[in-house]
Write a protein that holds these residues in place. Structure first.
Motif, PDB file in Angstrom:
ATOM      1  N   UNK A   1      10.967   1.681   9.740  1.00 50.50           N
ATOM      2  CA  UNK A   1      12.225   0.931   9.682  1.00 50.50           C
ATOM      3  C   UNK A   1      13.059   1.191  10.930  1.00 50.50           C
ATOM      4  N   UNK A   2      13.134   2.469  11.345  1.00 48.15           N
ATOM      5  CA  UNK A   2      13.885   2.822  12.553  1.00 48.15           C
ATOM      6  C   UNK A   2      13.278   2.151  13.784  1.00 48.15           C
ATOM      7  N   UNK A   3      11.956   2.140  13.859  1.00 46.64           N
ATOM      8  CA  UNK A   3      11.275   1.502  14.997  1.00 46.64           C
ATOM      9  C   UNK A   3      11.591   0.012  15.037  1.00 46.64           C
ATOM     10  N   UNK A   4      11.569  -0.635  13.871  1.00 41.24           N
ATOM     11  CA  UNK A   4      11.845  -2.079  13.810  1.00 41.24           C
ATOM     12  C   UNK A   4      13.250  -2.389  14.305  1.00 41.24           C
ATOM     13  N   UNK A   5      14.236  -1.609  13.839  1.00 43.53           N
ATOM     14  CA  UNK A   5      15.624  -1.854  14.235  1.00 43.53           C
ATOM     15  C   UNK A   5      15.826  -1.564  15.724  1.00 43.53           C
ATOM     16  N   UNK A   6      15.288  -0.432  16.189  1.00 47.04           N
ATOM     17  CA  UNK A   6      15.441  -0.076  17.603  1.00 47.04           C
ATOM     18  C   UNK A   6      14.722  -1.082  18.503  1.00 47.04           C
ATOM     19  N   UNK A   7      13.590  -1.574  18.048  1.00 47.89           N
ATOM     20  CA  UNK A   7      12.865  -2.575  18.843  1.00 47.89           C
ATOM     21  C   UNK A   7      13.677  -3.859  18.961  1.00 47.89           C
ATOM     22  N   UNK A   8      14.325  -4.262  17.852  1.00 47.68           N
ATOM     23  CA  UNK A   8      15.161  -5.467  17.903  1.00 47.68           C
ATOM     24  C   UNK A   8      16.314  -5.292  18.886  1.00 47.68           C
TER      25      UNK A   8
ATOM     26  N   UNK B   1      11.695  -4.833   0.666  1.00 49.48           N
ATOM     27  CA  UNK B   1      10.296  -4.869   0.261  1.00 49.48           C
ATOM     28  C   UNK B   1       9.538  -3.631   0.720  1.00 49.48           C
ATOM     29  N   UNK B   2      10.009  -3.007   1.793  1.00 46.14           N
ATOM     30  CA  UNK B   2       9.375  -1.790   2.286  1.00 46.14           C
ATOM     31  C   UNK B   2       9.651  -0.590   1.389  1.00 46.14           C
ATOM     32  N   UNK B   3      10.610  -0.725   0.470  1.00 46.89           N
ATOM     33  CA  UNK B   3      10.924   0.362  -0.446  1.00 46.89           C
ATOM     34  C   UNK B   3      11.991   1.305   0.055  1.00 46.89           C
TER      35      UNK B   3
ATOM     36  N   UNK C   1       7.853  -4.740  10.629  1.00 49.65           N
ATOM     37  CA  UNK C   1       8.119  -3.847   9.499  1.00 49.65           C
ATOM     38  C   UNK C   1       7.256  -4.210   8.299  1.00 49.65           C
ATOM     39  N   UNK C   2       7.141  -5.502   8.008  1.00 51.74           N
ATOM     40  CA  UNK C   2       6.321  -5.918   6.872  1.00 51.74           C
ATOM     41  C   UNK C   2       4.872  -5.493   7.020  1.00 51.74           C
ATOM     42  N   UNK C   3       4.316  -5.701   8.217  1.00 51.09           N
ATOM     43  CA  UNK C   3       2.920  -5.335   8.448  1.00 51.09           C
ATOM     44  C   UNK C   3       2.750  -3.818   8.485  1.00 51.09           C
ATOM     45  N   UNK C   4       3.731  -3.109   9.073  1.00 55.12           N
ATOM     46  CA  UNK C   4       3.608  -1.660   9.229  1.00 55.12           C
ATOM     47  C   UNK C   4       3.637  -0.924   7.893  1.00 55.12           C
ATOM     48  N   UNK C   5       4.377  -1.441   6.917  1.00 56.13           N
ATOM     49  CA  UNK C   5       4.469  -0.751   5.614  1.00 56.13           C
ATOM     50  C   UNK C   5       3.431  -1.262   4.623  1.00 56.13           C
TER      51      UNK C   5
ATOM     52  N   UNK D   1       0.850  -1.176   0.000  1.00 55.13           N
ATOM     53  CA  UNK D   1       0.000   0.000   0.000  1.00 55.13           C
ATOM     54  C   UNK D   1       0.893   1.235   0.000  1.00 55.13           C
ATOM     55  N   UNK D   2       0.618   2.235  -0.879  1.00 50.90           N
ATOM     56  CA  UNK D   2       1.471   3.429  -0.927  1.00 50.90           C
ATOM     57  C   UNK D   2       1.615   4.064   0.450  1.00 50.90           C
ATOM     58  N   UNK D   3       2.823   4.456   0.784  1.00 51.06           N
ATOM     59  CA  UNK D   3       3.102   5.052   2.086  1.00 51.06           C
ATOM     60  C   UNK D   3       4.151   6.127   1.909  1.00 51.06           C
ATOM     61  N   UNK D   4       4.078   7.158   2.697  1.00 46.64           N
ATOM     62  CA  UNK D   4       5.034   8.251   2.555  1.00 46.64           C
ATOM     63  C   UNK D   4       6.440   7.784   2.915  1.00 46.64           C
ATOM     64  N   UNK D   5       7.423   8.466   2.325  1.00 46.87           N
ATOM     65  CA  UNK D   5       8.815   8.115   2.608  1.00 46.87           C
ATOM     66  C   UNK D   5       9.134   8.241   4.089  1.00 46.87           C
ATOM     67  N   UNK D   6       8.605   9.279   4.710  1.00 49.25           N
ATOM     68  CA  UNK D   6       8.869   9.499   6.137  1.00 49.25           C
ATOM     69  C   UNK D   6       8.324   8.338   6.966  1.00 49.25           C
ATOM     70  N   UNK D   7       7.133   7.865   6.600  1.00 54.58           N
ATOM     71  CA  UNK D   7       6.537   6.757   7.351  1.00 54.58           C
ATOM     72  C   UNK D   7       7.376   5.491   7.227  1.00 54.58           C
TER      73      UNK D   7
END
Length: 503
Positions: free
Chosen positions: A33-40, A383-385, A62-66, A22-28
């Motif tokens: 991506x930052x949240x996924x890495x920091x969470x790990x 895949x998140x772009x 990350x896959x579900x969020x994007x 689904x189209x998503x803004x670059x900022x999102x």
């Protein structure tokens, strides 16, 4: 990570084409991506969750969020795992198995003794460092450290006043640099597979980088030590190893020395693993007669030469089918493994070889799984772009992404304490930009490896092994290990940047 051309030809890889999500803004995308890495990182550091589970959870989020959806997220994660296993699974297994067998044969101890005899004690930090950082990198890091550390410690007084400081620093720099830059070091294999770098190319570029990095870094640390950076009274602590060293001396009755069990399980393990270093001279001489040192290492060296030859043929576009076949990394390392088994079986017997192989399989399992889930996260990031987004940011520069991947790997290593994990994660995050801006992926792999060396400290098992086995206090280890390897990290990226202008 898959280049754009490969993604376009294989829709199953889910490489972040606009219709995959689904189209998503670059900022999102950047924020998620930052949240996924920091969470790990938080799961690993704060809640002590296993890194494999943490990276999979980050990939799922990350896959579900994007907007990939459940089905595509799962396919991307499993596809990323499988893809990197196809590339490097057998290579890692073969490399670790060869190292385990060489360890069992006593080849490492004998090589260090030969270096001392040939080059003398004053050059020992450089010669031992280069040997550990290059030809010995098929051996699992902790195993190599436990076997070589007792010899380095006993040889340190022969160097002079700063012997412990120089040997500890040389060991730390060589061990860590070798594992990320030198094929078949496990991190270098993982990075090559993750970024689709031909293994022969990784071998050649890694050697071009690791040799000057080790030499320059040891020279810088030696300069600092000679100007008061090392205080023997505060930085050395031989309490842990004093009894072990005395027990390792040859008995007066001519029998082989043994190390009795101790209450400290870690010390007992290290001592027993390192015991061949303290065996009798008679045993050493008998081993040398039974199996010449060059014969033990010949299969490993042959496999590396075949890989290098295959890479050179590819670069020069020369067609030699038989050599190209032998130069294929899987075939070359298989030849090396078979040769190592045959040579060492004649030297130490079939039973010892089988025991070594069993240990090698045990050690390689965790490396393979960690490498695979690193590939899963990298595939989800693609895949998140993220590649298209970062490619636009760095379109005018090849230096900036190298510095960014170095910095990301450095921060991850400070937080997590794993060289391999931080290198794989950082490379996976920025891998999508390499084809977009024309950056050679091998440079990205080397930059991620260099960053992952920064600040090896108390979260690292290697730190504590170097501290205890080389007769250092914690303060001393912070100087020789933390500062020493950090110097190597900076030296490496400073060497990589001009390489990016040439290649």
């Amino acid at each position: 990570m898959w280049p754009a051309s490969r993604c376009a030809s294989d829709s199953s890889l889910q490489c972040g084409r606009p219709n995959d999500r689904i189209p998503m803004s670059d900022i999102a995308v950047l924020i998620n991506t930052a949240v996924a890495v920091l969470a790990a990182v938080l799961l690993i550091v704060r809640f002590r969750v296993n890194p494999v589970i943490s990276l999979i959870l980050a990939s799922v989020y990350l896959g579900l969020a994007v907007g990939l959806g459940v089905e595509k997220t799962v396919k991307t994660i499993t596809g990323g795992f499988g893809e990197i296993m196809v590339d490097v699974g057998l290579l890692i297994a073969f490399g670790v198995l060869m190292g385990s067998i060489l360890n069992q044969s006593g080849a490492i101890r004998r090589l260090v003794e030969h270096l001392l005899k040939t080059f003398g004690p004053k050059r020992l930090p450089y010669t031992m460092g280069l040997a550990i950082g290059t030809v010995l990198q098929s051996i699992f890091l902790d195993v190599l450290l436990v076997i070589s550390a007792p010899l380095a410690r006993k040889l340190a007084p022969k160097i002079g006043k700063l012997g412990t400081a120089r040997m500890a620093t040389a060991m730390a720099i060589a061990l860590e640099c070798g594992i990320v830059f030198t094929v078949p070091g496990v991190a270098s294999l993982a990075l090559a597979g993750l970024l689709n770098v031909p293994l022969g190319k990784m071998l050649l570029f890694g050697l071009l980088l690791v040799i000057p990095t080790i030499i320059i870094s040891i020279a810088i640390m030696t300069f600092l030590f000679r100007r008061g950076f090392w205080n023997e009274a505060k930085d050395e602590d031989h309490t842990f190893v004093a009894e072990e060293d005395s027990e390792g001396e040859e008995p007066t009755d001519g029998g082989a020395a043994t190390v009795p069990p101790t209450a400290n399980s870690e010390r007992g393990t290290a001592a027993s693993s390192a015991q061949p270093a303290g065996g009798s001279v008679a045993v050493v001489e008998r081993e040398r007669k039974e199996a010449p040192l060059i014969l033990l290492f010949a299969p490993l060296l042959t496999s590396l030469l075949l890989i290098g030859a295959g890479a050179i043929l590819e670069i020069l576009e020369i067609s030699m089918p038989w050599l190209q076949l032998l130069g294929e990394p899987v075939i070359a390392l298989l030849i090396g493994l078979i040769g190592t088994c045959l040579v060492t079986r004649a030297a130490i017997g079939q039973k010892k070889v089988e025991e070594a192989i069993a240990v090698g399989f045990k050690e390689s399992g965790q490396i393979l799984i960690l490498t695979g889930v690193g590939g899963s996260l990298a595939a989800t990031v693609a895949a998140a772009g993220l590649g298209d987004i970062l490619g636009g940011f760095f379109s005018a520069s090849t230096v900036a992404p190298l510095l960014v991947v170095w910095a990301i790997a450095a921060v991850l290593h400070i937080a997590v304490g794993s060289v391999t994990l931080s290198a794989i994660t950082a490379a996976g995050l920025l891998a999508p930009i390499a084809p977009a801006i024309g950056l050679d992926p091998v440079l990205l792999a080397l930059a991620a490896g260099a960053g992952s060396l920064f600040m090896v400290h108390v979260t690292s098992n290697t730190f504590w092994l170097l501290q205890s086995l080389l007769g250092q206090s914690v303060r001393g280890a912070l100087k020789s290990v933390t500062v020493g390897v950090s110097v190597a990290s900076v030296v490496a990226i400073l060497l990589i940047l001009p390489m990016s202008l040439l290649f």
